[in-house]
Design a protein around this motif. Structure first.
Motif, PDB file in Angstrom:
ATOM      1  N   PRO A  75      34.795  -8.693  23.614  1.00  0.00           N
ATOM      2  CA  PRO A  75      36.065  -9.297  23.186  1.00  0.00           C
ATOM      3  C   PRO A  75      36.055 -10.824  23.244  1.00  0.00           C
ATOM      4  O   PRO A  75      36.642 -11.481  22.384  1.00  0.00           O
ATOM      5  N   SER A  76      35.385 -11.396  24.225  1.00  0.00           N
ATOM      6  CA  SER A  76      35.353 -12.857  24.330  1.00  0.00           C
ATOM      7  C   SER A  76      34.684 -13.477  23.108  1.00  0.00           C
ATOM      8  O   SER A  76      35.197 -14.437  22.517  1.00  0.00           O
ATOM      9  N   LEU A  77      33.527 -12.926  22.722  1.00  0.00           N
ATOM     10  CA  LEU A  77      32.792 -13.483  21.593  1.00  0.00           C
ATOM     11  C   LEU A  77      33.480 -13.199  20.261  1.00  0.00           C
ATOM     12  O   LEU A  77      33.599 -14.085  19.395  1.00  0.00           O
ATOM     13  N   LEU A  78      33.954 -11.967  20.074  1.00  0.00           N
ATOM     14  CA  LEU A  78      34.569 -11.611  18.806  1.00  0.00           C
ATOM     15  C   LEU A  78      35.859 -12.388  18.560  1.00  0.00           C
ATOM     16  O   LEU A  78      36.122 -12.841  17.429  1.00  0.00           O
ATOM     17  N   LEU A  79      36.664 -12.553  19.583  1.00  0.00           N
ATOM     18  CA  LEU A  79      37.918 -13.287  19.404  1.00  0.00           C
ATOM     19  C   LEU A  79      37.648 -14.760  19.105  1.00  0.00           C
ATOM     20  O   LEU A  79      38.335 -15.375  18.281  1.00  0.00           O
ATOM     21  N   ALA A  80      36.645 -15.334  19.767  1.00  0.00           N
ATOM     22  CA  ALA A  80      36.306 -16.730  19.495  1.00  0.00           C
ATOM     23  C   ALA A  80      35.798 -16.903  18.063  1.00  0.00           C
ATOM     24  O   ALA A  80      36.196 -17.833  17.357  1.00  0.00           O
ATOM     25  N   LEU A  81      34.929 -15.990  17.632  1.00  0.00           N
ATOM     26  CA  LEU A  81      34.417 -16.079  16.268  1.00  0.00           C
ATOM     27  C   LEU A  81      35.521 -15.865  15.236  1.00  0.00           C
ATOM     28  O   LEU A  81      35.552 -16.522  14.190  1.00  0.00           O
ATOM     29  N   ALA A 201      31.429 -25.190  16.633  1.00  0.00           N
ATOM     30  CA  ALA A 201      32.838 -24.949  16.962  1.00  0.00           C
ATOM     31  C   ALA A 201      33.043 -23.597  17.626  1.00  0.00           C
ATOM     32  O   ALA A 201      34.035 -23.408  18.344  1.00  0.00           O
ATOM     33  N   ALA A 202      32.137 -22.648  17.399  1.00  0.00           N
ATOM     34  CA  ALA A 202      32.284 -21.337  18.037  1.00  0.00           C
ATOM     35  C   ALA A 202      32.230 -21.460  19.557  1.00  0.00           C
ATOM     36  O   ALA A 202      32.988 -20.795  20.277  1.00  0.00           O
ATOM     37  N   GLY A 203      31.336 -22.304  20.071  1.00  0.00           N
ATOM     38  CA  GLY A 203      31.289 -22.506  21.523  1.00  0.00           C
ATOM     39  C   GLY A 203      32.550 -23.158  22.039  1.00  0.00           C
ATOM     40  O   GLY A 203      33.085 -22.773  23.106  1.00  0.00           O
ATOM     41  N   THR A 204      33.085 -24.135  21.313  1.00  0.00           N
ATOM     42  CA  THR A 204      34.334 -24.776  21.726  1.00  0.00           C
ATOM     43  C   THR A 204      35.487 -23.789  21.706  1.00  0.00           C
ATOM     44  O   THR A 204      36.341 -23.787  22.606  1.00  0.00           O
ATOM     45  N   ALA A 205      35.547 -22.942  20.668  1.00  0.00           N
ATOM     46  CA  ALA A 205      36.611 -21.949  20.573  1.00  0.00           C
ATOM     47  C   ALA A 205      36.524 -20.931  21.704  1.00  0.00           C
ATOM     48  O   ALA A 205      37.556 -20.476  22.224  1.00  0.00           O
ATOM     49  N   LEU A 206      35.312 -20.578  22.082  1.00  0.00           N
ATOM     50  CA  LEU A 206      35.140 -19.630  23.186  1.00  0.00           C
ATOM     51  C   LEU A 206      35.730 -20.197  24.474  1.00  0.00           C
ATOM     52  O   LEU A 206      36.447 -19.496  25.216  1.00  0.00           O
ATOM     53  N   VAL A 207      35.443 -21.466  24.756  1.00  0.00           N
ATOM     54  CA  VAL A 207      35.986 -22.098  25.958  1.00  0.00           C
ATOM     55  C   VAL A 207      37.507 -22.217  25.848  1.00  0.00           C
ATOM     56  O   VAL A 207      38.243 -21.957  26.816  1.00  0.00           O
ATOM     57  N   ASP A 225      39.146 -10.641  29.208  1.00  0.00           N
ATOM     58  CA  ASP A 225      38.012 -11.414  28.721  1.00  0.00           C
ATOM     59  C   ASP A 225      37.538 -12.293  29.859  1.00  0.00           C
ATOM     60  O   ASP A 225      38.026 -12.212  30.985  1.00  0.00           O
ATOM     61  N   TRP A 226      36.594 -13.173  29.587  1.00  0.00           N
ATOM     62  CA  TRP A 226      36.037 -13.997  30.658  1.00  0.00           C
ATOM     63  C   TRP A 226      37.083 -14.941  31.246  1.00  0.00           C
ATOM     64  O   TRP A 226      37.065 -15.210  32.447  1.00  0.00           O
ATOM     65  N   GLY A 227      37.976 -15.426  30.437  1.00  0.00           N
ATOM     66  CA  GLY A 227      39.006 -16.321  30.958  1.00  0.00           C
ATOM     67  C   GLY A 227      39.928 -15.629  31.928  1.00  0.00           C
ATOM     68  O   GLY A 227      40.303 -16.206  32.965  1.00  0.00           O
ATOM     69  N   PRO A 247      32.250 -15.205  36.087  1.00  0.00           N
ATOM     70  CA  PRO A 247      32.781 -15.294  34.714  1.00  0.00           C
ATOM     71  C   PRO A 247      32.598 -16.689  34.114  1.00  0.00           C
ATOM     72  O   PRO A 247      32.350 -16.827  32.915  1.00  0.00           O
ATOM     73  N   GLY A 248      32.729 -17.713  34.963  1.00  0.00           N
ATOM     74  CA  GLY A 248      32.521 -19.067  34.460  1.00  0.00           C
ATOM     75  C   GLY A 248      31.096 -19.302  34.018  1.00  0.00           C
ATOM     76  O   GLY A 248      30.846 -19.990  33.011  1.00  0.00           O
ATOM     77  N   LEU A 249      30.129 -18.739  34.756  1.00  0.00           N
ATOM     78  CA  LEU A 249      28.727 -18.879  34.359  1.00  0.00           C
ATOM     79  C   LEU A 249      28.449 -18.155  33.038  1.00  0.00           C
ATOM     80  O   LEU A 249      27.689 -18.646  32.194  1.00  0.00           O
ATOM     81  N   ALA A 250      29.056 -16.975  32.853  1.00  0.00           N
ATOM     82  CA  ALA A 250      28.897 -16.247  31.593  1.00  0.00           C
ATOM     83  C   ALA A 250      29.469 -17.055  30.431  1.00  0.00           C
ATOM     84  O   ALA A 250      28.868 -17.150  29.354  1.00  0.00           O
ATOM     85  N   LEU A 251      30.621 -17.664  30.670  1.00  0.00           N
ATOM     86  CA  LEU A 251      31.255 -18.490  29.650  1.00  0.00           C
ATOM     87  C   LEU A 251      30.389 -19.712  29.319  1.00  0.00           C
ATOM     88  O   LEU A 251      30.203 -20.061  28.156  1.00  0.00           O
ATOM     89  N   LEU A 252      29.847 -20.335  30.351  1.00  0.00           N
ATOM     90  CA  LEU A 252      28.986 -21.489  30.157  1.00  0.00           C
ATOM     91  C   LEU A 252      27.728 -21.112  29.385  1.00  0.00           C
ATOM     92  O   LEU A 252      27.281 -21.844  28.488  1.00  0.00           O
ATOM     93  N   TYR A 253      27.155 -19.973  29.698  1.00  0.00           N
ATOM     94  CA  TYR A 253      25.941 -19.515  29.031  1.00  0.00           C
ATOM     95  C   TYR A 253      26.186 -19.308  27.535  1.00  0.00           C
ATOM     96  O   TYR A 253      25.400 -19.741  26.682  1.00  0.00           O
ATOM     97  N   ALA A 254      27.290 -18.647  27.197  1.00  0.00           N
ATOM     98  CA  ALA A 254      27.587 -18.383  25.786  1.00  0.00           C
ATOM     99  C   ALA A 254      27.895 -19.678  25.034  1.00  0.00           C
ATOM    100  O   ALA A 254      27.420 -19.881  23.904  1.00  0.00           O
ATOM    101  N   ALA A 255      28.693 -20.556  25.640  1.00  0.00           N
ATOM    102  CA  ALA A 255      29.031 -21.817  24.979  1.00  0.00           C
ATOM    103  C   ALA A 255      27.783 -22.670  24.768  1.00  0.00           C
ATOM    104  O   ALA A 255      27.611 -23.304  23.715  1.00  0.00           O
TER     105      ALA A 255
END
Length: 621
Positions: A75-81, A201-207, A225-227, A247-255
């Motif tokens: 959900p984190s990745l799909l919603l950001a995309l 922008a996908a990484g920025t949107a994820l954050v 989601d991660w947030g 969760p913050g590390l997962a978010l950082l890794y994806a971004a």
């Protein structure tokens, strides 16, 4: 995802590819393998710290946090995309449309974009998330809307570079609609930098989306989601920091993955290589149509705005072409030849003002037609061959696509019929139909120019304007192109206006010659009189400056002394007066009219030169 071939050996490309692949696998397989454990409560393991059974610990219901973090990847990745794609689509369309719409619409779109950019995107997203309502849908829409201005400004800047290209002007000549111009000629040529921006922008949107969930404005329970996981672990960060940090590390890794992907793609692009029309104004009256005339122009004037004031690079030009006639238009660079052609074809830049007493094409008064009628009449009755076929042809489209779009748009031809006609057009200009699947960069300069001529033949025009079509070609190919134009005239009876600064080339195959200087016609004469019967000093100087095999190589080549007049400070007299060796007082005080000398010969000179006793031979240099 396949990376560019030139980057497959790069260590960063390999690392980025592995990181991206891990995210894809996690998003696909996470809910399948860990979804059950992520949703299974365990009252006996509430708020536990890291252990062998639960490496990251558990939450307030005893659910395994590692399983929830892995499951939340989808959900984190799909919603950001989703938010990026929505925002990019709206923003790119808003920005790119400025290349094909009118001046007012372009200014409105640019002003709206600048206004929206004045507000910080994150604050706009938070405000809109409240307006749309807390939840997944509201958060995605809020982030998408907040990203629109940024994408619009980028697309607007990129589209401005496409708006002035010859291939877009050629598409306008064909009368293509704005949607087709946008989809085929603007967006494909700005797609690469836009895709790079979307990736970053996908990484920025994820954050940002995780931030909204962290604040309670994004994903709502029982979803997560991660947030949201980061927010839930914050309360125990001092006692058990890992449940909050994971969760913050997962978010950082994806971004970081999206950011690196953008850098890699941008590096690949770098390794591969690094104004529009104004509607013609209606005339109060127009001269009568003349029998057999393909083009009638009387009193054509073009005015362009400049910071120092308006200039008139074309002043009172009158000309006509009969069916099957080849007429040469010659003069120095800057004399107004190309602007005259652009004014006839309704392709002048925005801000240009056009006035004329008569402008008829194939008997139709262009000033009396509506915009839609005029566009269609120009698209089917006139064809323009531009000087540089490399820029006149769209580099992102195959030759077949560019040849067939006009007949499909204006003749109602099917794809198969248009393809058959395109193959026939290529055969007519001496090219193989197999080139229909090629792109412009795969062809030589001569082949590209032949393709431009074939494109003009597709709509069977009555008038072909060839704007210096041989300038960038060698002598051999020049001969081929001029012979081809002569053959086309013979086979189709189309009139040809051949614009060139090469007097020798014009003298070789044109029937009449129009000589232009400082925006005005100074002489019009049959080509047979060019060498011995030219009466204007400027025409005589152009002829004398053409070398031939009998020229004395010990003497310097004759040139036209001086420079053209300043268009910002035109003199009241003859424009050529300052450079004319035969000037007199009257020449500086009063501009001469284009007087008729009989037998199709006209000259604008108070004191025409006498006919030379021995004609000078004009040959190609």
């Amino acid at each position: 995802m396949s990376l560019p071939a030139g980057l497959r050996r790069s260590p960063m490309a390999w690392v980025t590819g592995l990181m991206l692949a891990s995210l894809v696998v996690l998003a696909v397989a996470g809910p399948l393998f860990w979804g059950a454990a992520a949703d299974r409560p365990d009252p006996s393991a509430v708020l536990q710290g890291p252990s062998a059974a639960h490496p990251v610990g558990t939450d307030g219901l005893g659910r395994d946090l590692l399983a929830r973090i892995l499951t939340a990847a989808r959900p984190s990745l799909l919603l950001a995309l989703a938010s990026v794609l929505l925002g990019a689509t709206a923003g790119v369309l808003l920005g790119a449309c400025t290349a094909v719409v009118g001046r007012r619409a372009r200014r409105l779109a640019a002003g709206l974009t600048s206004l929206l950019l004045a507000f910080p995107a994150l604050l706009v997203a938070m405000f809109l998330a409240v307006v749309f309502g807390a939840g997944t849908t509201g958060a995605v829409l809020a982030l998408a809307a907040a990203s629109v201005p940024g994408f619009a400004r980028l697309a607007q800047t990129l589209a401005a570079g496409v708006a002035g290209t010859d291939h877009l002007a050629a598409a306008r000549v064909l009368g293509l609609g704005r949607l087709r111009l946008l989809g085929r000629h603007v967006l494909p040529n700005i797609a690469e930098p836009l895709l790079l921006s979307v990736t970053t922008a996908a990484g920025t949107a994820l954050v940002a989306l995780s931030g909204l969930s962290f604040l309670g404005l994004g994903v709502q329970p029982p979803g997560y989601d991660w947030g949201q996981l980061l927010s839930q672990g914050l309360d125990r960060i001092y006692a058990e920091p890992l449940p909050a940090l994971a969760p913050g590390l997962a978010l950082l890794y994806a971004a970081l993955t999206f950011q690196l992907l953008g850098e890699v793609l941008a590096g690949g692009a770098a390794r591969r290589g690094p104004v529009a029309r104004i509607p013609a104004q209606r005339s109060a009256s127009s001269g009568p149509a003349e029998e057999g005339q393909v083009l009638q122009v009387d009193g054509l004037t073009v005015e362009l705005p400049t910071p120092a004031g308006p200039v008139r690079p074309v002043r009172g030009v009158s000309l006509s072409l009969g069916r099957g006639e080849i007429v040469g238009l010659v003069g120095e660079s800057g004399s107004g030849k190309s602007l005259t052609a652009l004014a006839i074809a309704d392709l002048l830049p925005y801000g240009a003002r056009v006035s004329r007493r008569t402008l008829r094409l194939l008997g139709a008064d262009l000033g009396a037609l509506t915009r839609k009628e005029r566009d269609r009449h120009l698209a089917t009755g006139l064809s323009v061959i531009f000087q540089n076929p490399a820029s006149a042809l769209n580099p992102s489209l195959r030759i077949g696509t560019q040849l067939t779009e006009a007949v499909r748009a204006h003749r109602g031809a099917s794809r198969a019929e248009a393809t058959a006609q395109a193959a026939e057009a290529l055969h007519r200009v001496g090219l193989s139909p197999s080139l229909l699947r090629s792109r412009p960069y795969e062809l030589s300069g001569g082949q590209r120019q032949r393709v431009m001529i074939a494109a003009g033949l597709m709509v069977r025009p009555g008038l072909i304007i060839a704007d210096e079509p041989t300038t960038a070609l060698d002598v051999t190919v020049q001969r081929q192109i001029t012979r081809l134009l002569v053959d086309i005239r013979r086979d189709t009876s189309a009139a040809i206006l051949f614009i060139s600064h090469d007097v020798a080339l014009v003298a070789e195959f044109c029937e009449r010659v129009l000589v232009m200087y400082a925006g005005t016609l100074v002489e019009a004469l049959p080509v047979g009189r060019l060498t011995a019967g030219a009466r204007h000093p400027y025409t005589r100087a152009l002829v004398a400056s053409v070398p031939d095999l009998t020229a004395d190589r010990d003497r310097p080549l004759p040139t036209v002394e001086g420079a053209p007049p300043d268009p910002l400070a035109p003199s009241p007299g003859c424009a050529f007066e300052a450079r004319c060796p035969s000037r007199r007082d009257r020449c500086a005080e009063e501009a001469p009219p284009l007087d008729d000398l009989g037998s199709g010969h006209r000259v604008a000179c108070w004191y025409p030169l006498p006919v030379t006793a021995a004609p000078e031979k004009v040959t190609a240099s």
